[in-house]
Design an enzyme around this catalytic site. Structure first.
Site, PDB file in Angstrom:
ATOM      1  N   SER A 141      36.604 -33.091  66.648  1.00  0.00           N
ATOM      2  CA  SER A 141      36.889 -33.817  65.398  1.00  0.00           C
ATOM      3  C   SER A 141      38.383 -34.071  65.356  1.00  0.00           C
ATOM      4  O   SER A 141      39.153 -33.403  66.059  1.00  0.00           O
ATOM      5  CB  SER A 141      36.480 -32.944  64.205  1.00  0.00           C
ATOM      6  OG  SER A 141      36.973 -33.477  62.994  1.00  0.00           O
ATOM      7  N   TYR A 154      36.207 -24.961  59.622  1.00  0.00           N
ATOM      8  CA  TYR A 154      35.737 -26.060  60.476  1.00  0.00           C
ATOM      9  C   TYR A 154      36.838 -26.466  61.448  1.00  0.00           C
ATOM     10  O   TYR A 154      36.604 -26.638  62.647  1.00  0.00           O
ATOM     11  CB  TYR A 154      35.352 -27.231  59.567  1.00  0.00           C
ATOM     12  CG  TYR A 154      34.887 -28.480  60.269  1.00  0.00           C
ATOM     13  CD1 TYR A 154      33.618 -28.547  60.838  1.00  0.00           C
ATOM     14  CD2 TYR A 154      35.699 -29.609  60.341  1.00  0.00           C
ATOM     15  CE1 TYR A 154      33.183 -29.707  61.459  1.00  0.00           C
ATOM     16  CE2 TYR A 154      35.273 -30.769  60.954  1.00  0.00           C
ATOM     17  CZ  TYR A 154      34.010 -30.816  61.519  1.00  0.00           C
ATOM     18  OH  TYR A 154      33.583 -31.958  62.130  1.00  0.00           O
TER      19      TYR A 154
HETATM   20  N1  LIG Z   1      30.419 -37.483  60.218  1.00  0.00           N
HETATM   21  C1  LIG Z   1      31.689 -37.244  60.348  1.00  0.00           C
HETATM   22  O1  LIG Z   1      32.527 -37.783  59.609  1.00  0.00           O
HETATM   23  C2  LIG Z   1      32.169 -36.328  61.457  1.00  0.00           C
HETATM   24  C3  LIG Z   1      33.529 -36.364  61.802  1.00  0.00           C
HETATM   25  C4  LIG Z   1      33.983 -35.563  62.829  1.00  0.00           C
HETATM   26  C5  LIG Z   1      33.100 -34.756  63.542  1.00  0.00           C
HETATM   27  N2  LIG Z   1      31.781 -34.735  63.177  1.00  0.00           N
HETATM   28  C6  LIG Z   1      30.894 -33.887  63.995  1.00  0.00           C
HETATM   29  O2  LIG Z   1      29.754 -34.622  64.440  1.00  0.00           O
HETATM   30  C7  LIG Z   1      28.641 -33.726  64.621  1.00  0.00           C
HETATM   31  C8  LIG Z   1      27.408 -34.155  63.818  1.00  0.00           C
HETATM   32  O3  LIG Z   1      27.770 -35.028  62.918  1.00  0.00           O
HETATM   33  P1  LIG Z   1      26.937 -36.301  62.379  1.00  0.00           P
HETATM   34  O4  LIG Z   1      27.881 -36.911  61.442  1.00  0.00           O
HETATM   35  O5  LIG Z   1      26.336 -37.062  63.486  1.00  0.00           O
HETATM   36  O6  LIG Z   1      25.844 -35.474  61.541  1.00  0.00           O
HETATM   37  P2  LIG Z   1      24.530 -35.808  60.745  1.00  0.00           P
HETATM   38  O7  LIG Z   1      24.678 -35.107  59.450  1.00  0.00           O
HETATM   39  O8  LIG Z   1      24.190 -37.254  60.757  1.00  0.00           O
HETATM   40  O9  LIG Z   1      23.440 -35.045  61.672  1.00  0.00           O
HETATM   41  C9  LIG Z   1      23.504 -33.679  61.927  1.00  0.00           C
HETATM   42  C10 LIG Z   1      22.223 -33.281  62.652  1.00  0.00           C
HETATM   43  O10 LIG Z   1      22.356 -31.923  63.043  1.00  0.00           O
HETATM   44  C11 LIG Z   1      21.090 -31.309  62.889  1.00  0.00           C
HETATM   45  N3  LIG Z   1      21.237 -29.858  62.773  1.00  0.00           N
HETATM   46  C12 LIG Z   1      21.740 -29.189  61.714  1.00  0.00           C
HETATM   47  N4  LIG Z   1      21.630 -27.865  61.931  1.00  0.00           N
HETATM   48  C13 LIG Z   1      21.051 -27.695  63.140  1.00  0.00           C
HETATM   49  C14 LIG Z   1      20.660 -26.559  63.897  1.00  0.00           C
HETATM   50  N5  LIG Z   1      20.817 -25.313  63.410  1.00  0.00           N
HETATM   51  N6  LIG Z   1      20.100 -26.747  65.104  1.00  0.00           N
HETATM   52  C15 LIG Z   1      19.890 -28.010  65.588  1.00  0.00           C
HETATM   53  N7  LIG Z   1      20.233 -29.127  64.912  1.00  0.00           N
HETATM   54  C16 LIG Z   1      20.807 -28.968  63.692  1.00  0.00           C
HETATM   55  C17 LIG Z   1      20.549 -31.940  61.619  1.00  0.00           C
HETATM   56  O11 LIG Z   1      19.147 -31.777  61.493  1.00  0.00           O
HETATM   57  C18 LIG Z   1      20.964 -33.398  61.774  1.00  0.00           C
HETATM   58  O12 LIG Z   1      19.984 -34.170  62.411  1.00  0.00           O
HETATM   59  C19 LIG Z   1      29.130 -32.360  64.211  1.00  0.00           C
HETATM   60  O13 LIG Z   1      29.583 -31.679  65.356  1.00  0.00           O
HETATM   61  C20 LIG Z   1      30.286 -32.700  63.291  1.00  0.00           C
HETATM   62  O14 LIG Z   1      31.182 -31.632  63.159  1.00  0.00           O
HETATM   63  C21 LIG Z   1      31.300 -35.486  62.149  1.00  0.00           C
END
Ligand SMILES: NC(=O)c1ccc[n+]([C@@H]2O[C@H](COP(=O)([O-])OP(=O)(O)OC[C@H]3O[C@@H](n4cnc5c(N)ncnc54)[C@H](O)[C@@H]3O)[C@@H](O)[C@H]2O)c1
Length: 256
Positions: A141, A154
């Site tokens: 991130s 985080y």
């Molecule tokens: N969205 C943002 O702004 C952002 C920014 C930087 C980094 N990230 C990182 O991206 C990654 C995911 O983000 P996204 O935005 O695609 O998320 P999202 O919320 O769209 O999806 C997250 C997914 O993770 C799954 N999940 C949750 N707990 C779980 C578990 N215990 N085992 C298996 N699967 C599980 C959920 O069911 C969901 O499908 C993370 O590593 C997050 O830290 C997100």
């Protein structure tokens, strides 16, 4: 096709960037293993890929469980006969201030962002070595490149992800395994709402979002597809001379 004959494992693949990634990788010729804890959403994403004539399976797993992190690798190899590409995308947004943090909040943030990623990667390395090489990608991130005042645990976890990435890049180069990370800025997925609903001088979610956009040189949040594009490049042979890189996909946020 850019991932022809590659077997690709992606965690947190039923939503957001992971979903965009598995959809794209399959179109680029990969045999895709989509992993997520949400069975309903997983079934939907896998059906949308296979209905379009591409190759994918879903594995439901709760990646807070060490045994599950190893099982997804084993099941992948059992089904497709090997493993070439791993995108450790699972994470958890964590909670708010250090002063308010209890043990359970700390554990879940560290378990999903760090511990699970160690476990999955540890299980995957021998499989990639057995194939004569491969590519590992982590999702860190911008919070893993800068401080994040409202997401301190985080941020600590995502700095750890980048430390793991750099350490493995050095060690695994001689095995022809490249290791990189993507460092998304705010991306339009369900998780963005969690980040933006945090207290920022007591502002509400919409105000926080506008403030965030104002701090991004490109003046907007990113899309899941924009991160999937970066992931595709780093995992593919087009990035054959790139390892040990933490790539911001952030509209210029960390460049300021
Ligand atoms: N969205 C943002 O702004 C952002 C920014 C930087 C980094 N990230 C990182 O991206 C990654 C995911 O983000 P996204 O935005 O695609 O998320 P999202 O919320 O769209 O999806 C997250 C997914 O993770 C799954 N999940 C949750 N707990 C779980 C578990 N215990 N085992 C298996 N699967 C599980 C959920 O069911 C969901 O499908 C993370 O590593 C997050 O830290 C997100």
């Amino acid at each position: 096709m850019r991932l022809n004959n590659k077997i690709a494992l992606v965690t947190a693949a039923a939503s957001g960037m992971g979903r965009a990634g598995v959809t794209r990788f399959a179109k680029e010729g990969a045999q895709v293993v989509a992993v997520d804890v949400d069975q309903d959403k997983l079934t939907q994403v896998v059906s949308s890929i296979t209905d379009a004539g591409f190759d994918a399976i879903g594995i439901r797993a709760d990646l807070t469980d060490d045994a599950e992190c190893a099982r997804i690798v084993k099941d992948t190899v059992q089904h497709y006969g090997g493993l070439d590409l791993v995108w450790n995308h699972v994470g958890h947004p964590g909670y708010s201030r250090v002063e308010d943090l209890d043990g359970a909040d700390y554990e879940i943030t560290m378990d999903l962002n760090i511990r699970s990623v160690f476990r999955t990667t540890g299980a995957a390395i021998p499989e990639l070595q057995a194939r004569g090489g491969g590519s590992i990608l982590f999702t860190a991130s911008i919070a893993g490149l800068t401080g994040s005042p409202f997401s301190p645990v985080y941020s600590a976890a995502k700095w750890g992800v980048n430390g793991l990435m750099a350490s493995l890049a050095g060690r695994l180069a001689s095995d022809n395994i490249r290791v990189n990370s993507v460092c998304p800025g705010p991306i339009d997925t369900p998780m963005l709402n969690v980040f933006m609903a945090r207290p920022d001088q007591n502002a509400d979610r919409d105000t926080n979002l506008e403030m965030m956009k104002g701090n991004i040189p490109l003046k907007r949040v990113g899309t899941a597809d924009e991160v999937a594009n970066a992931a595709l490049f780093l995992l593919s042979d087009e990035a054959s001379y790139i390892t040990g890189v933490a790539l911001p996909v952030d509209g210029g946020y960390v460049s300021k």
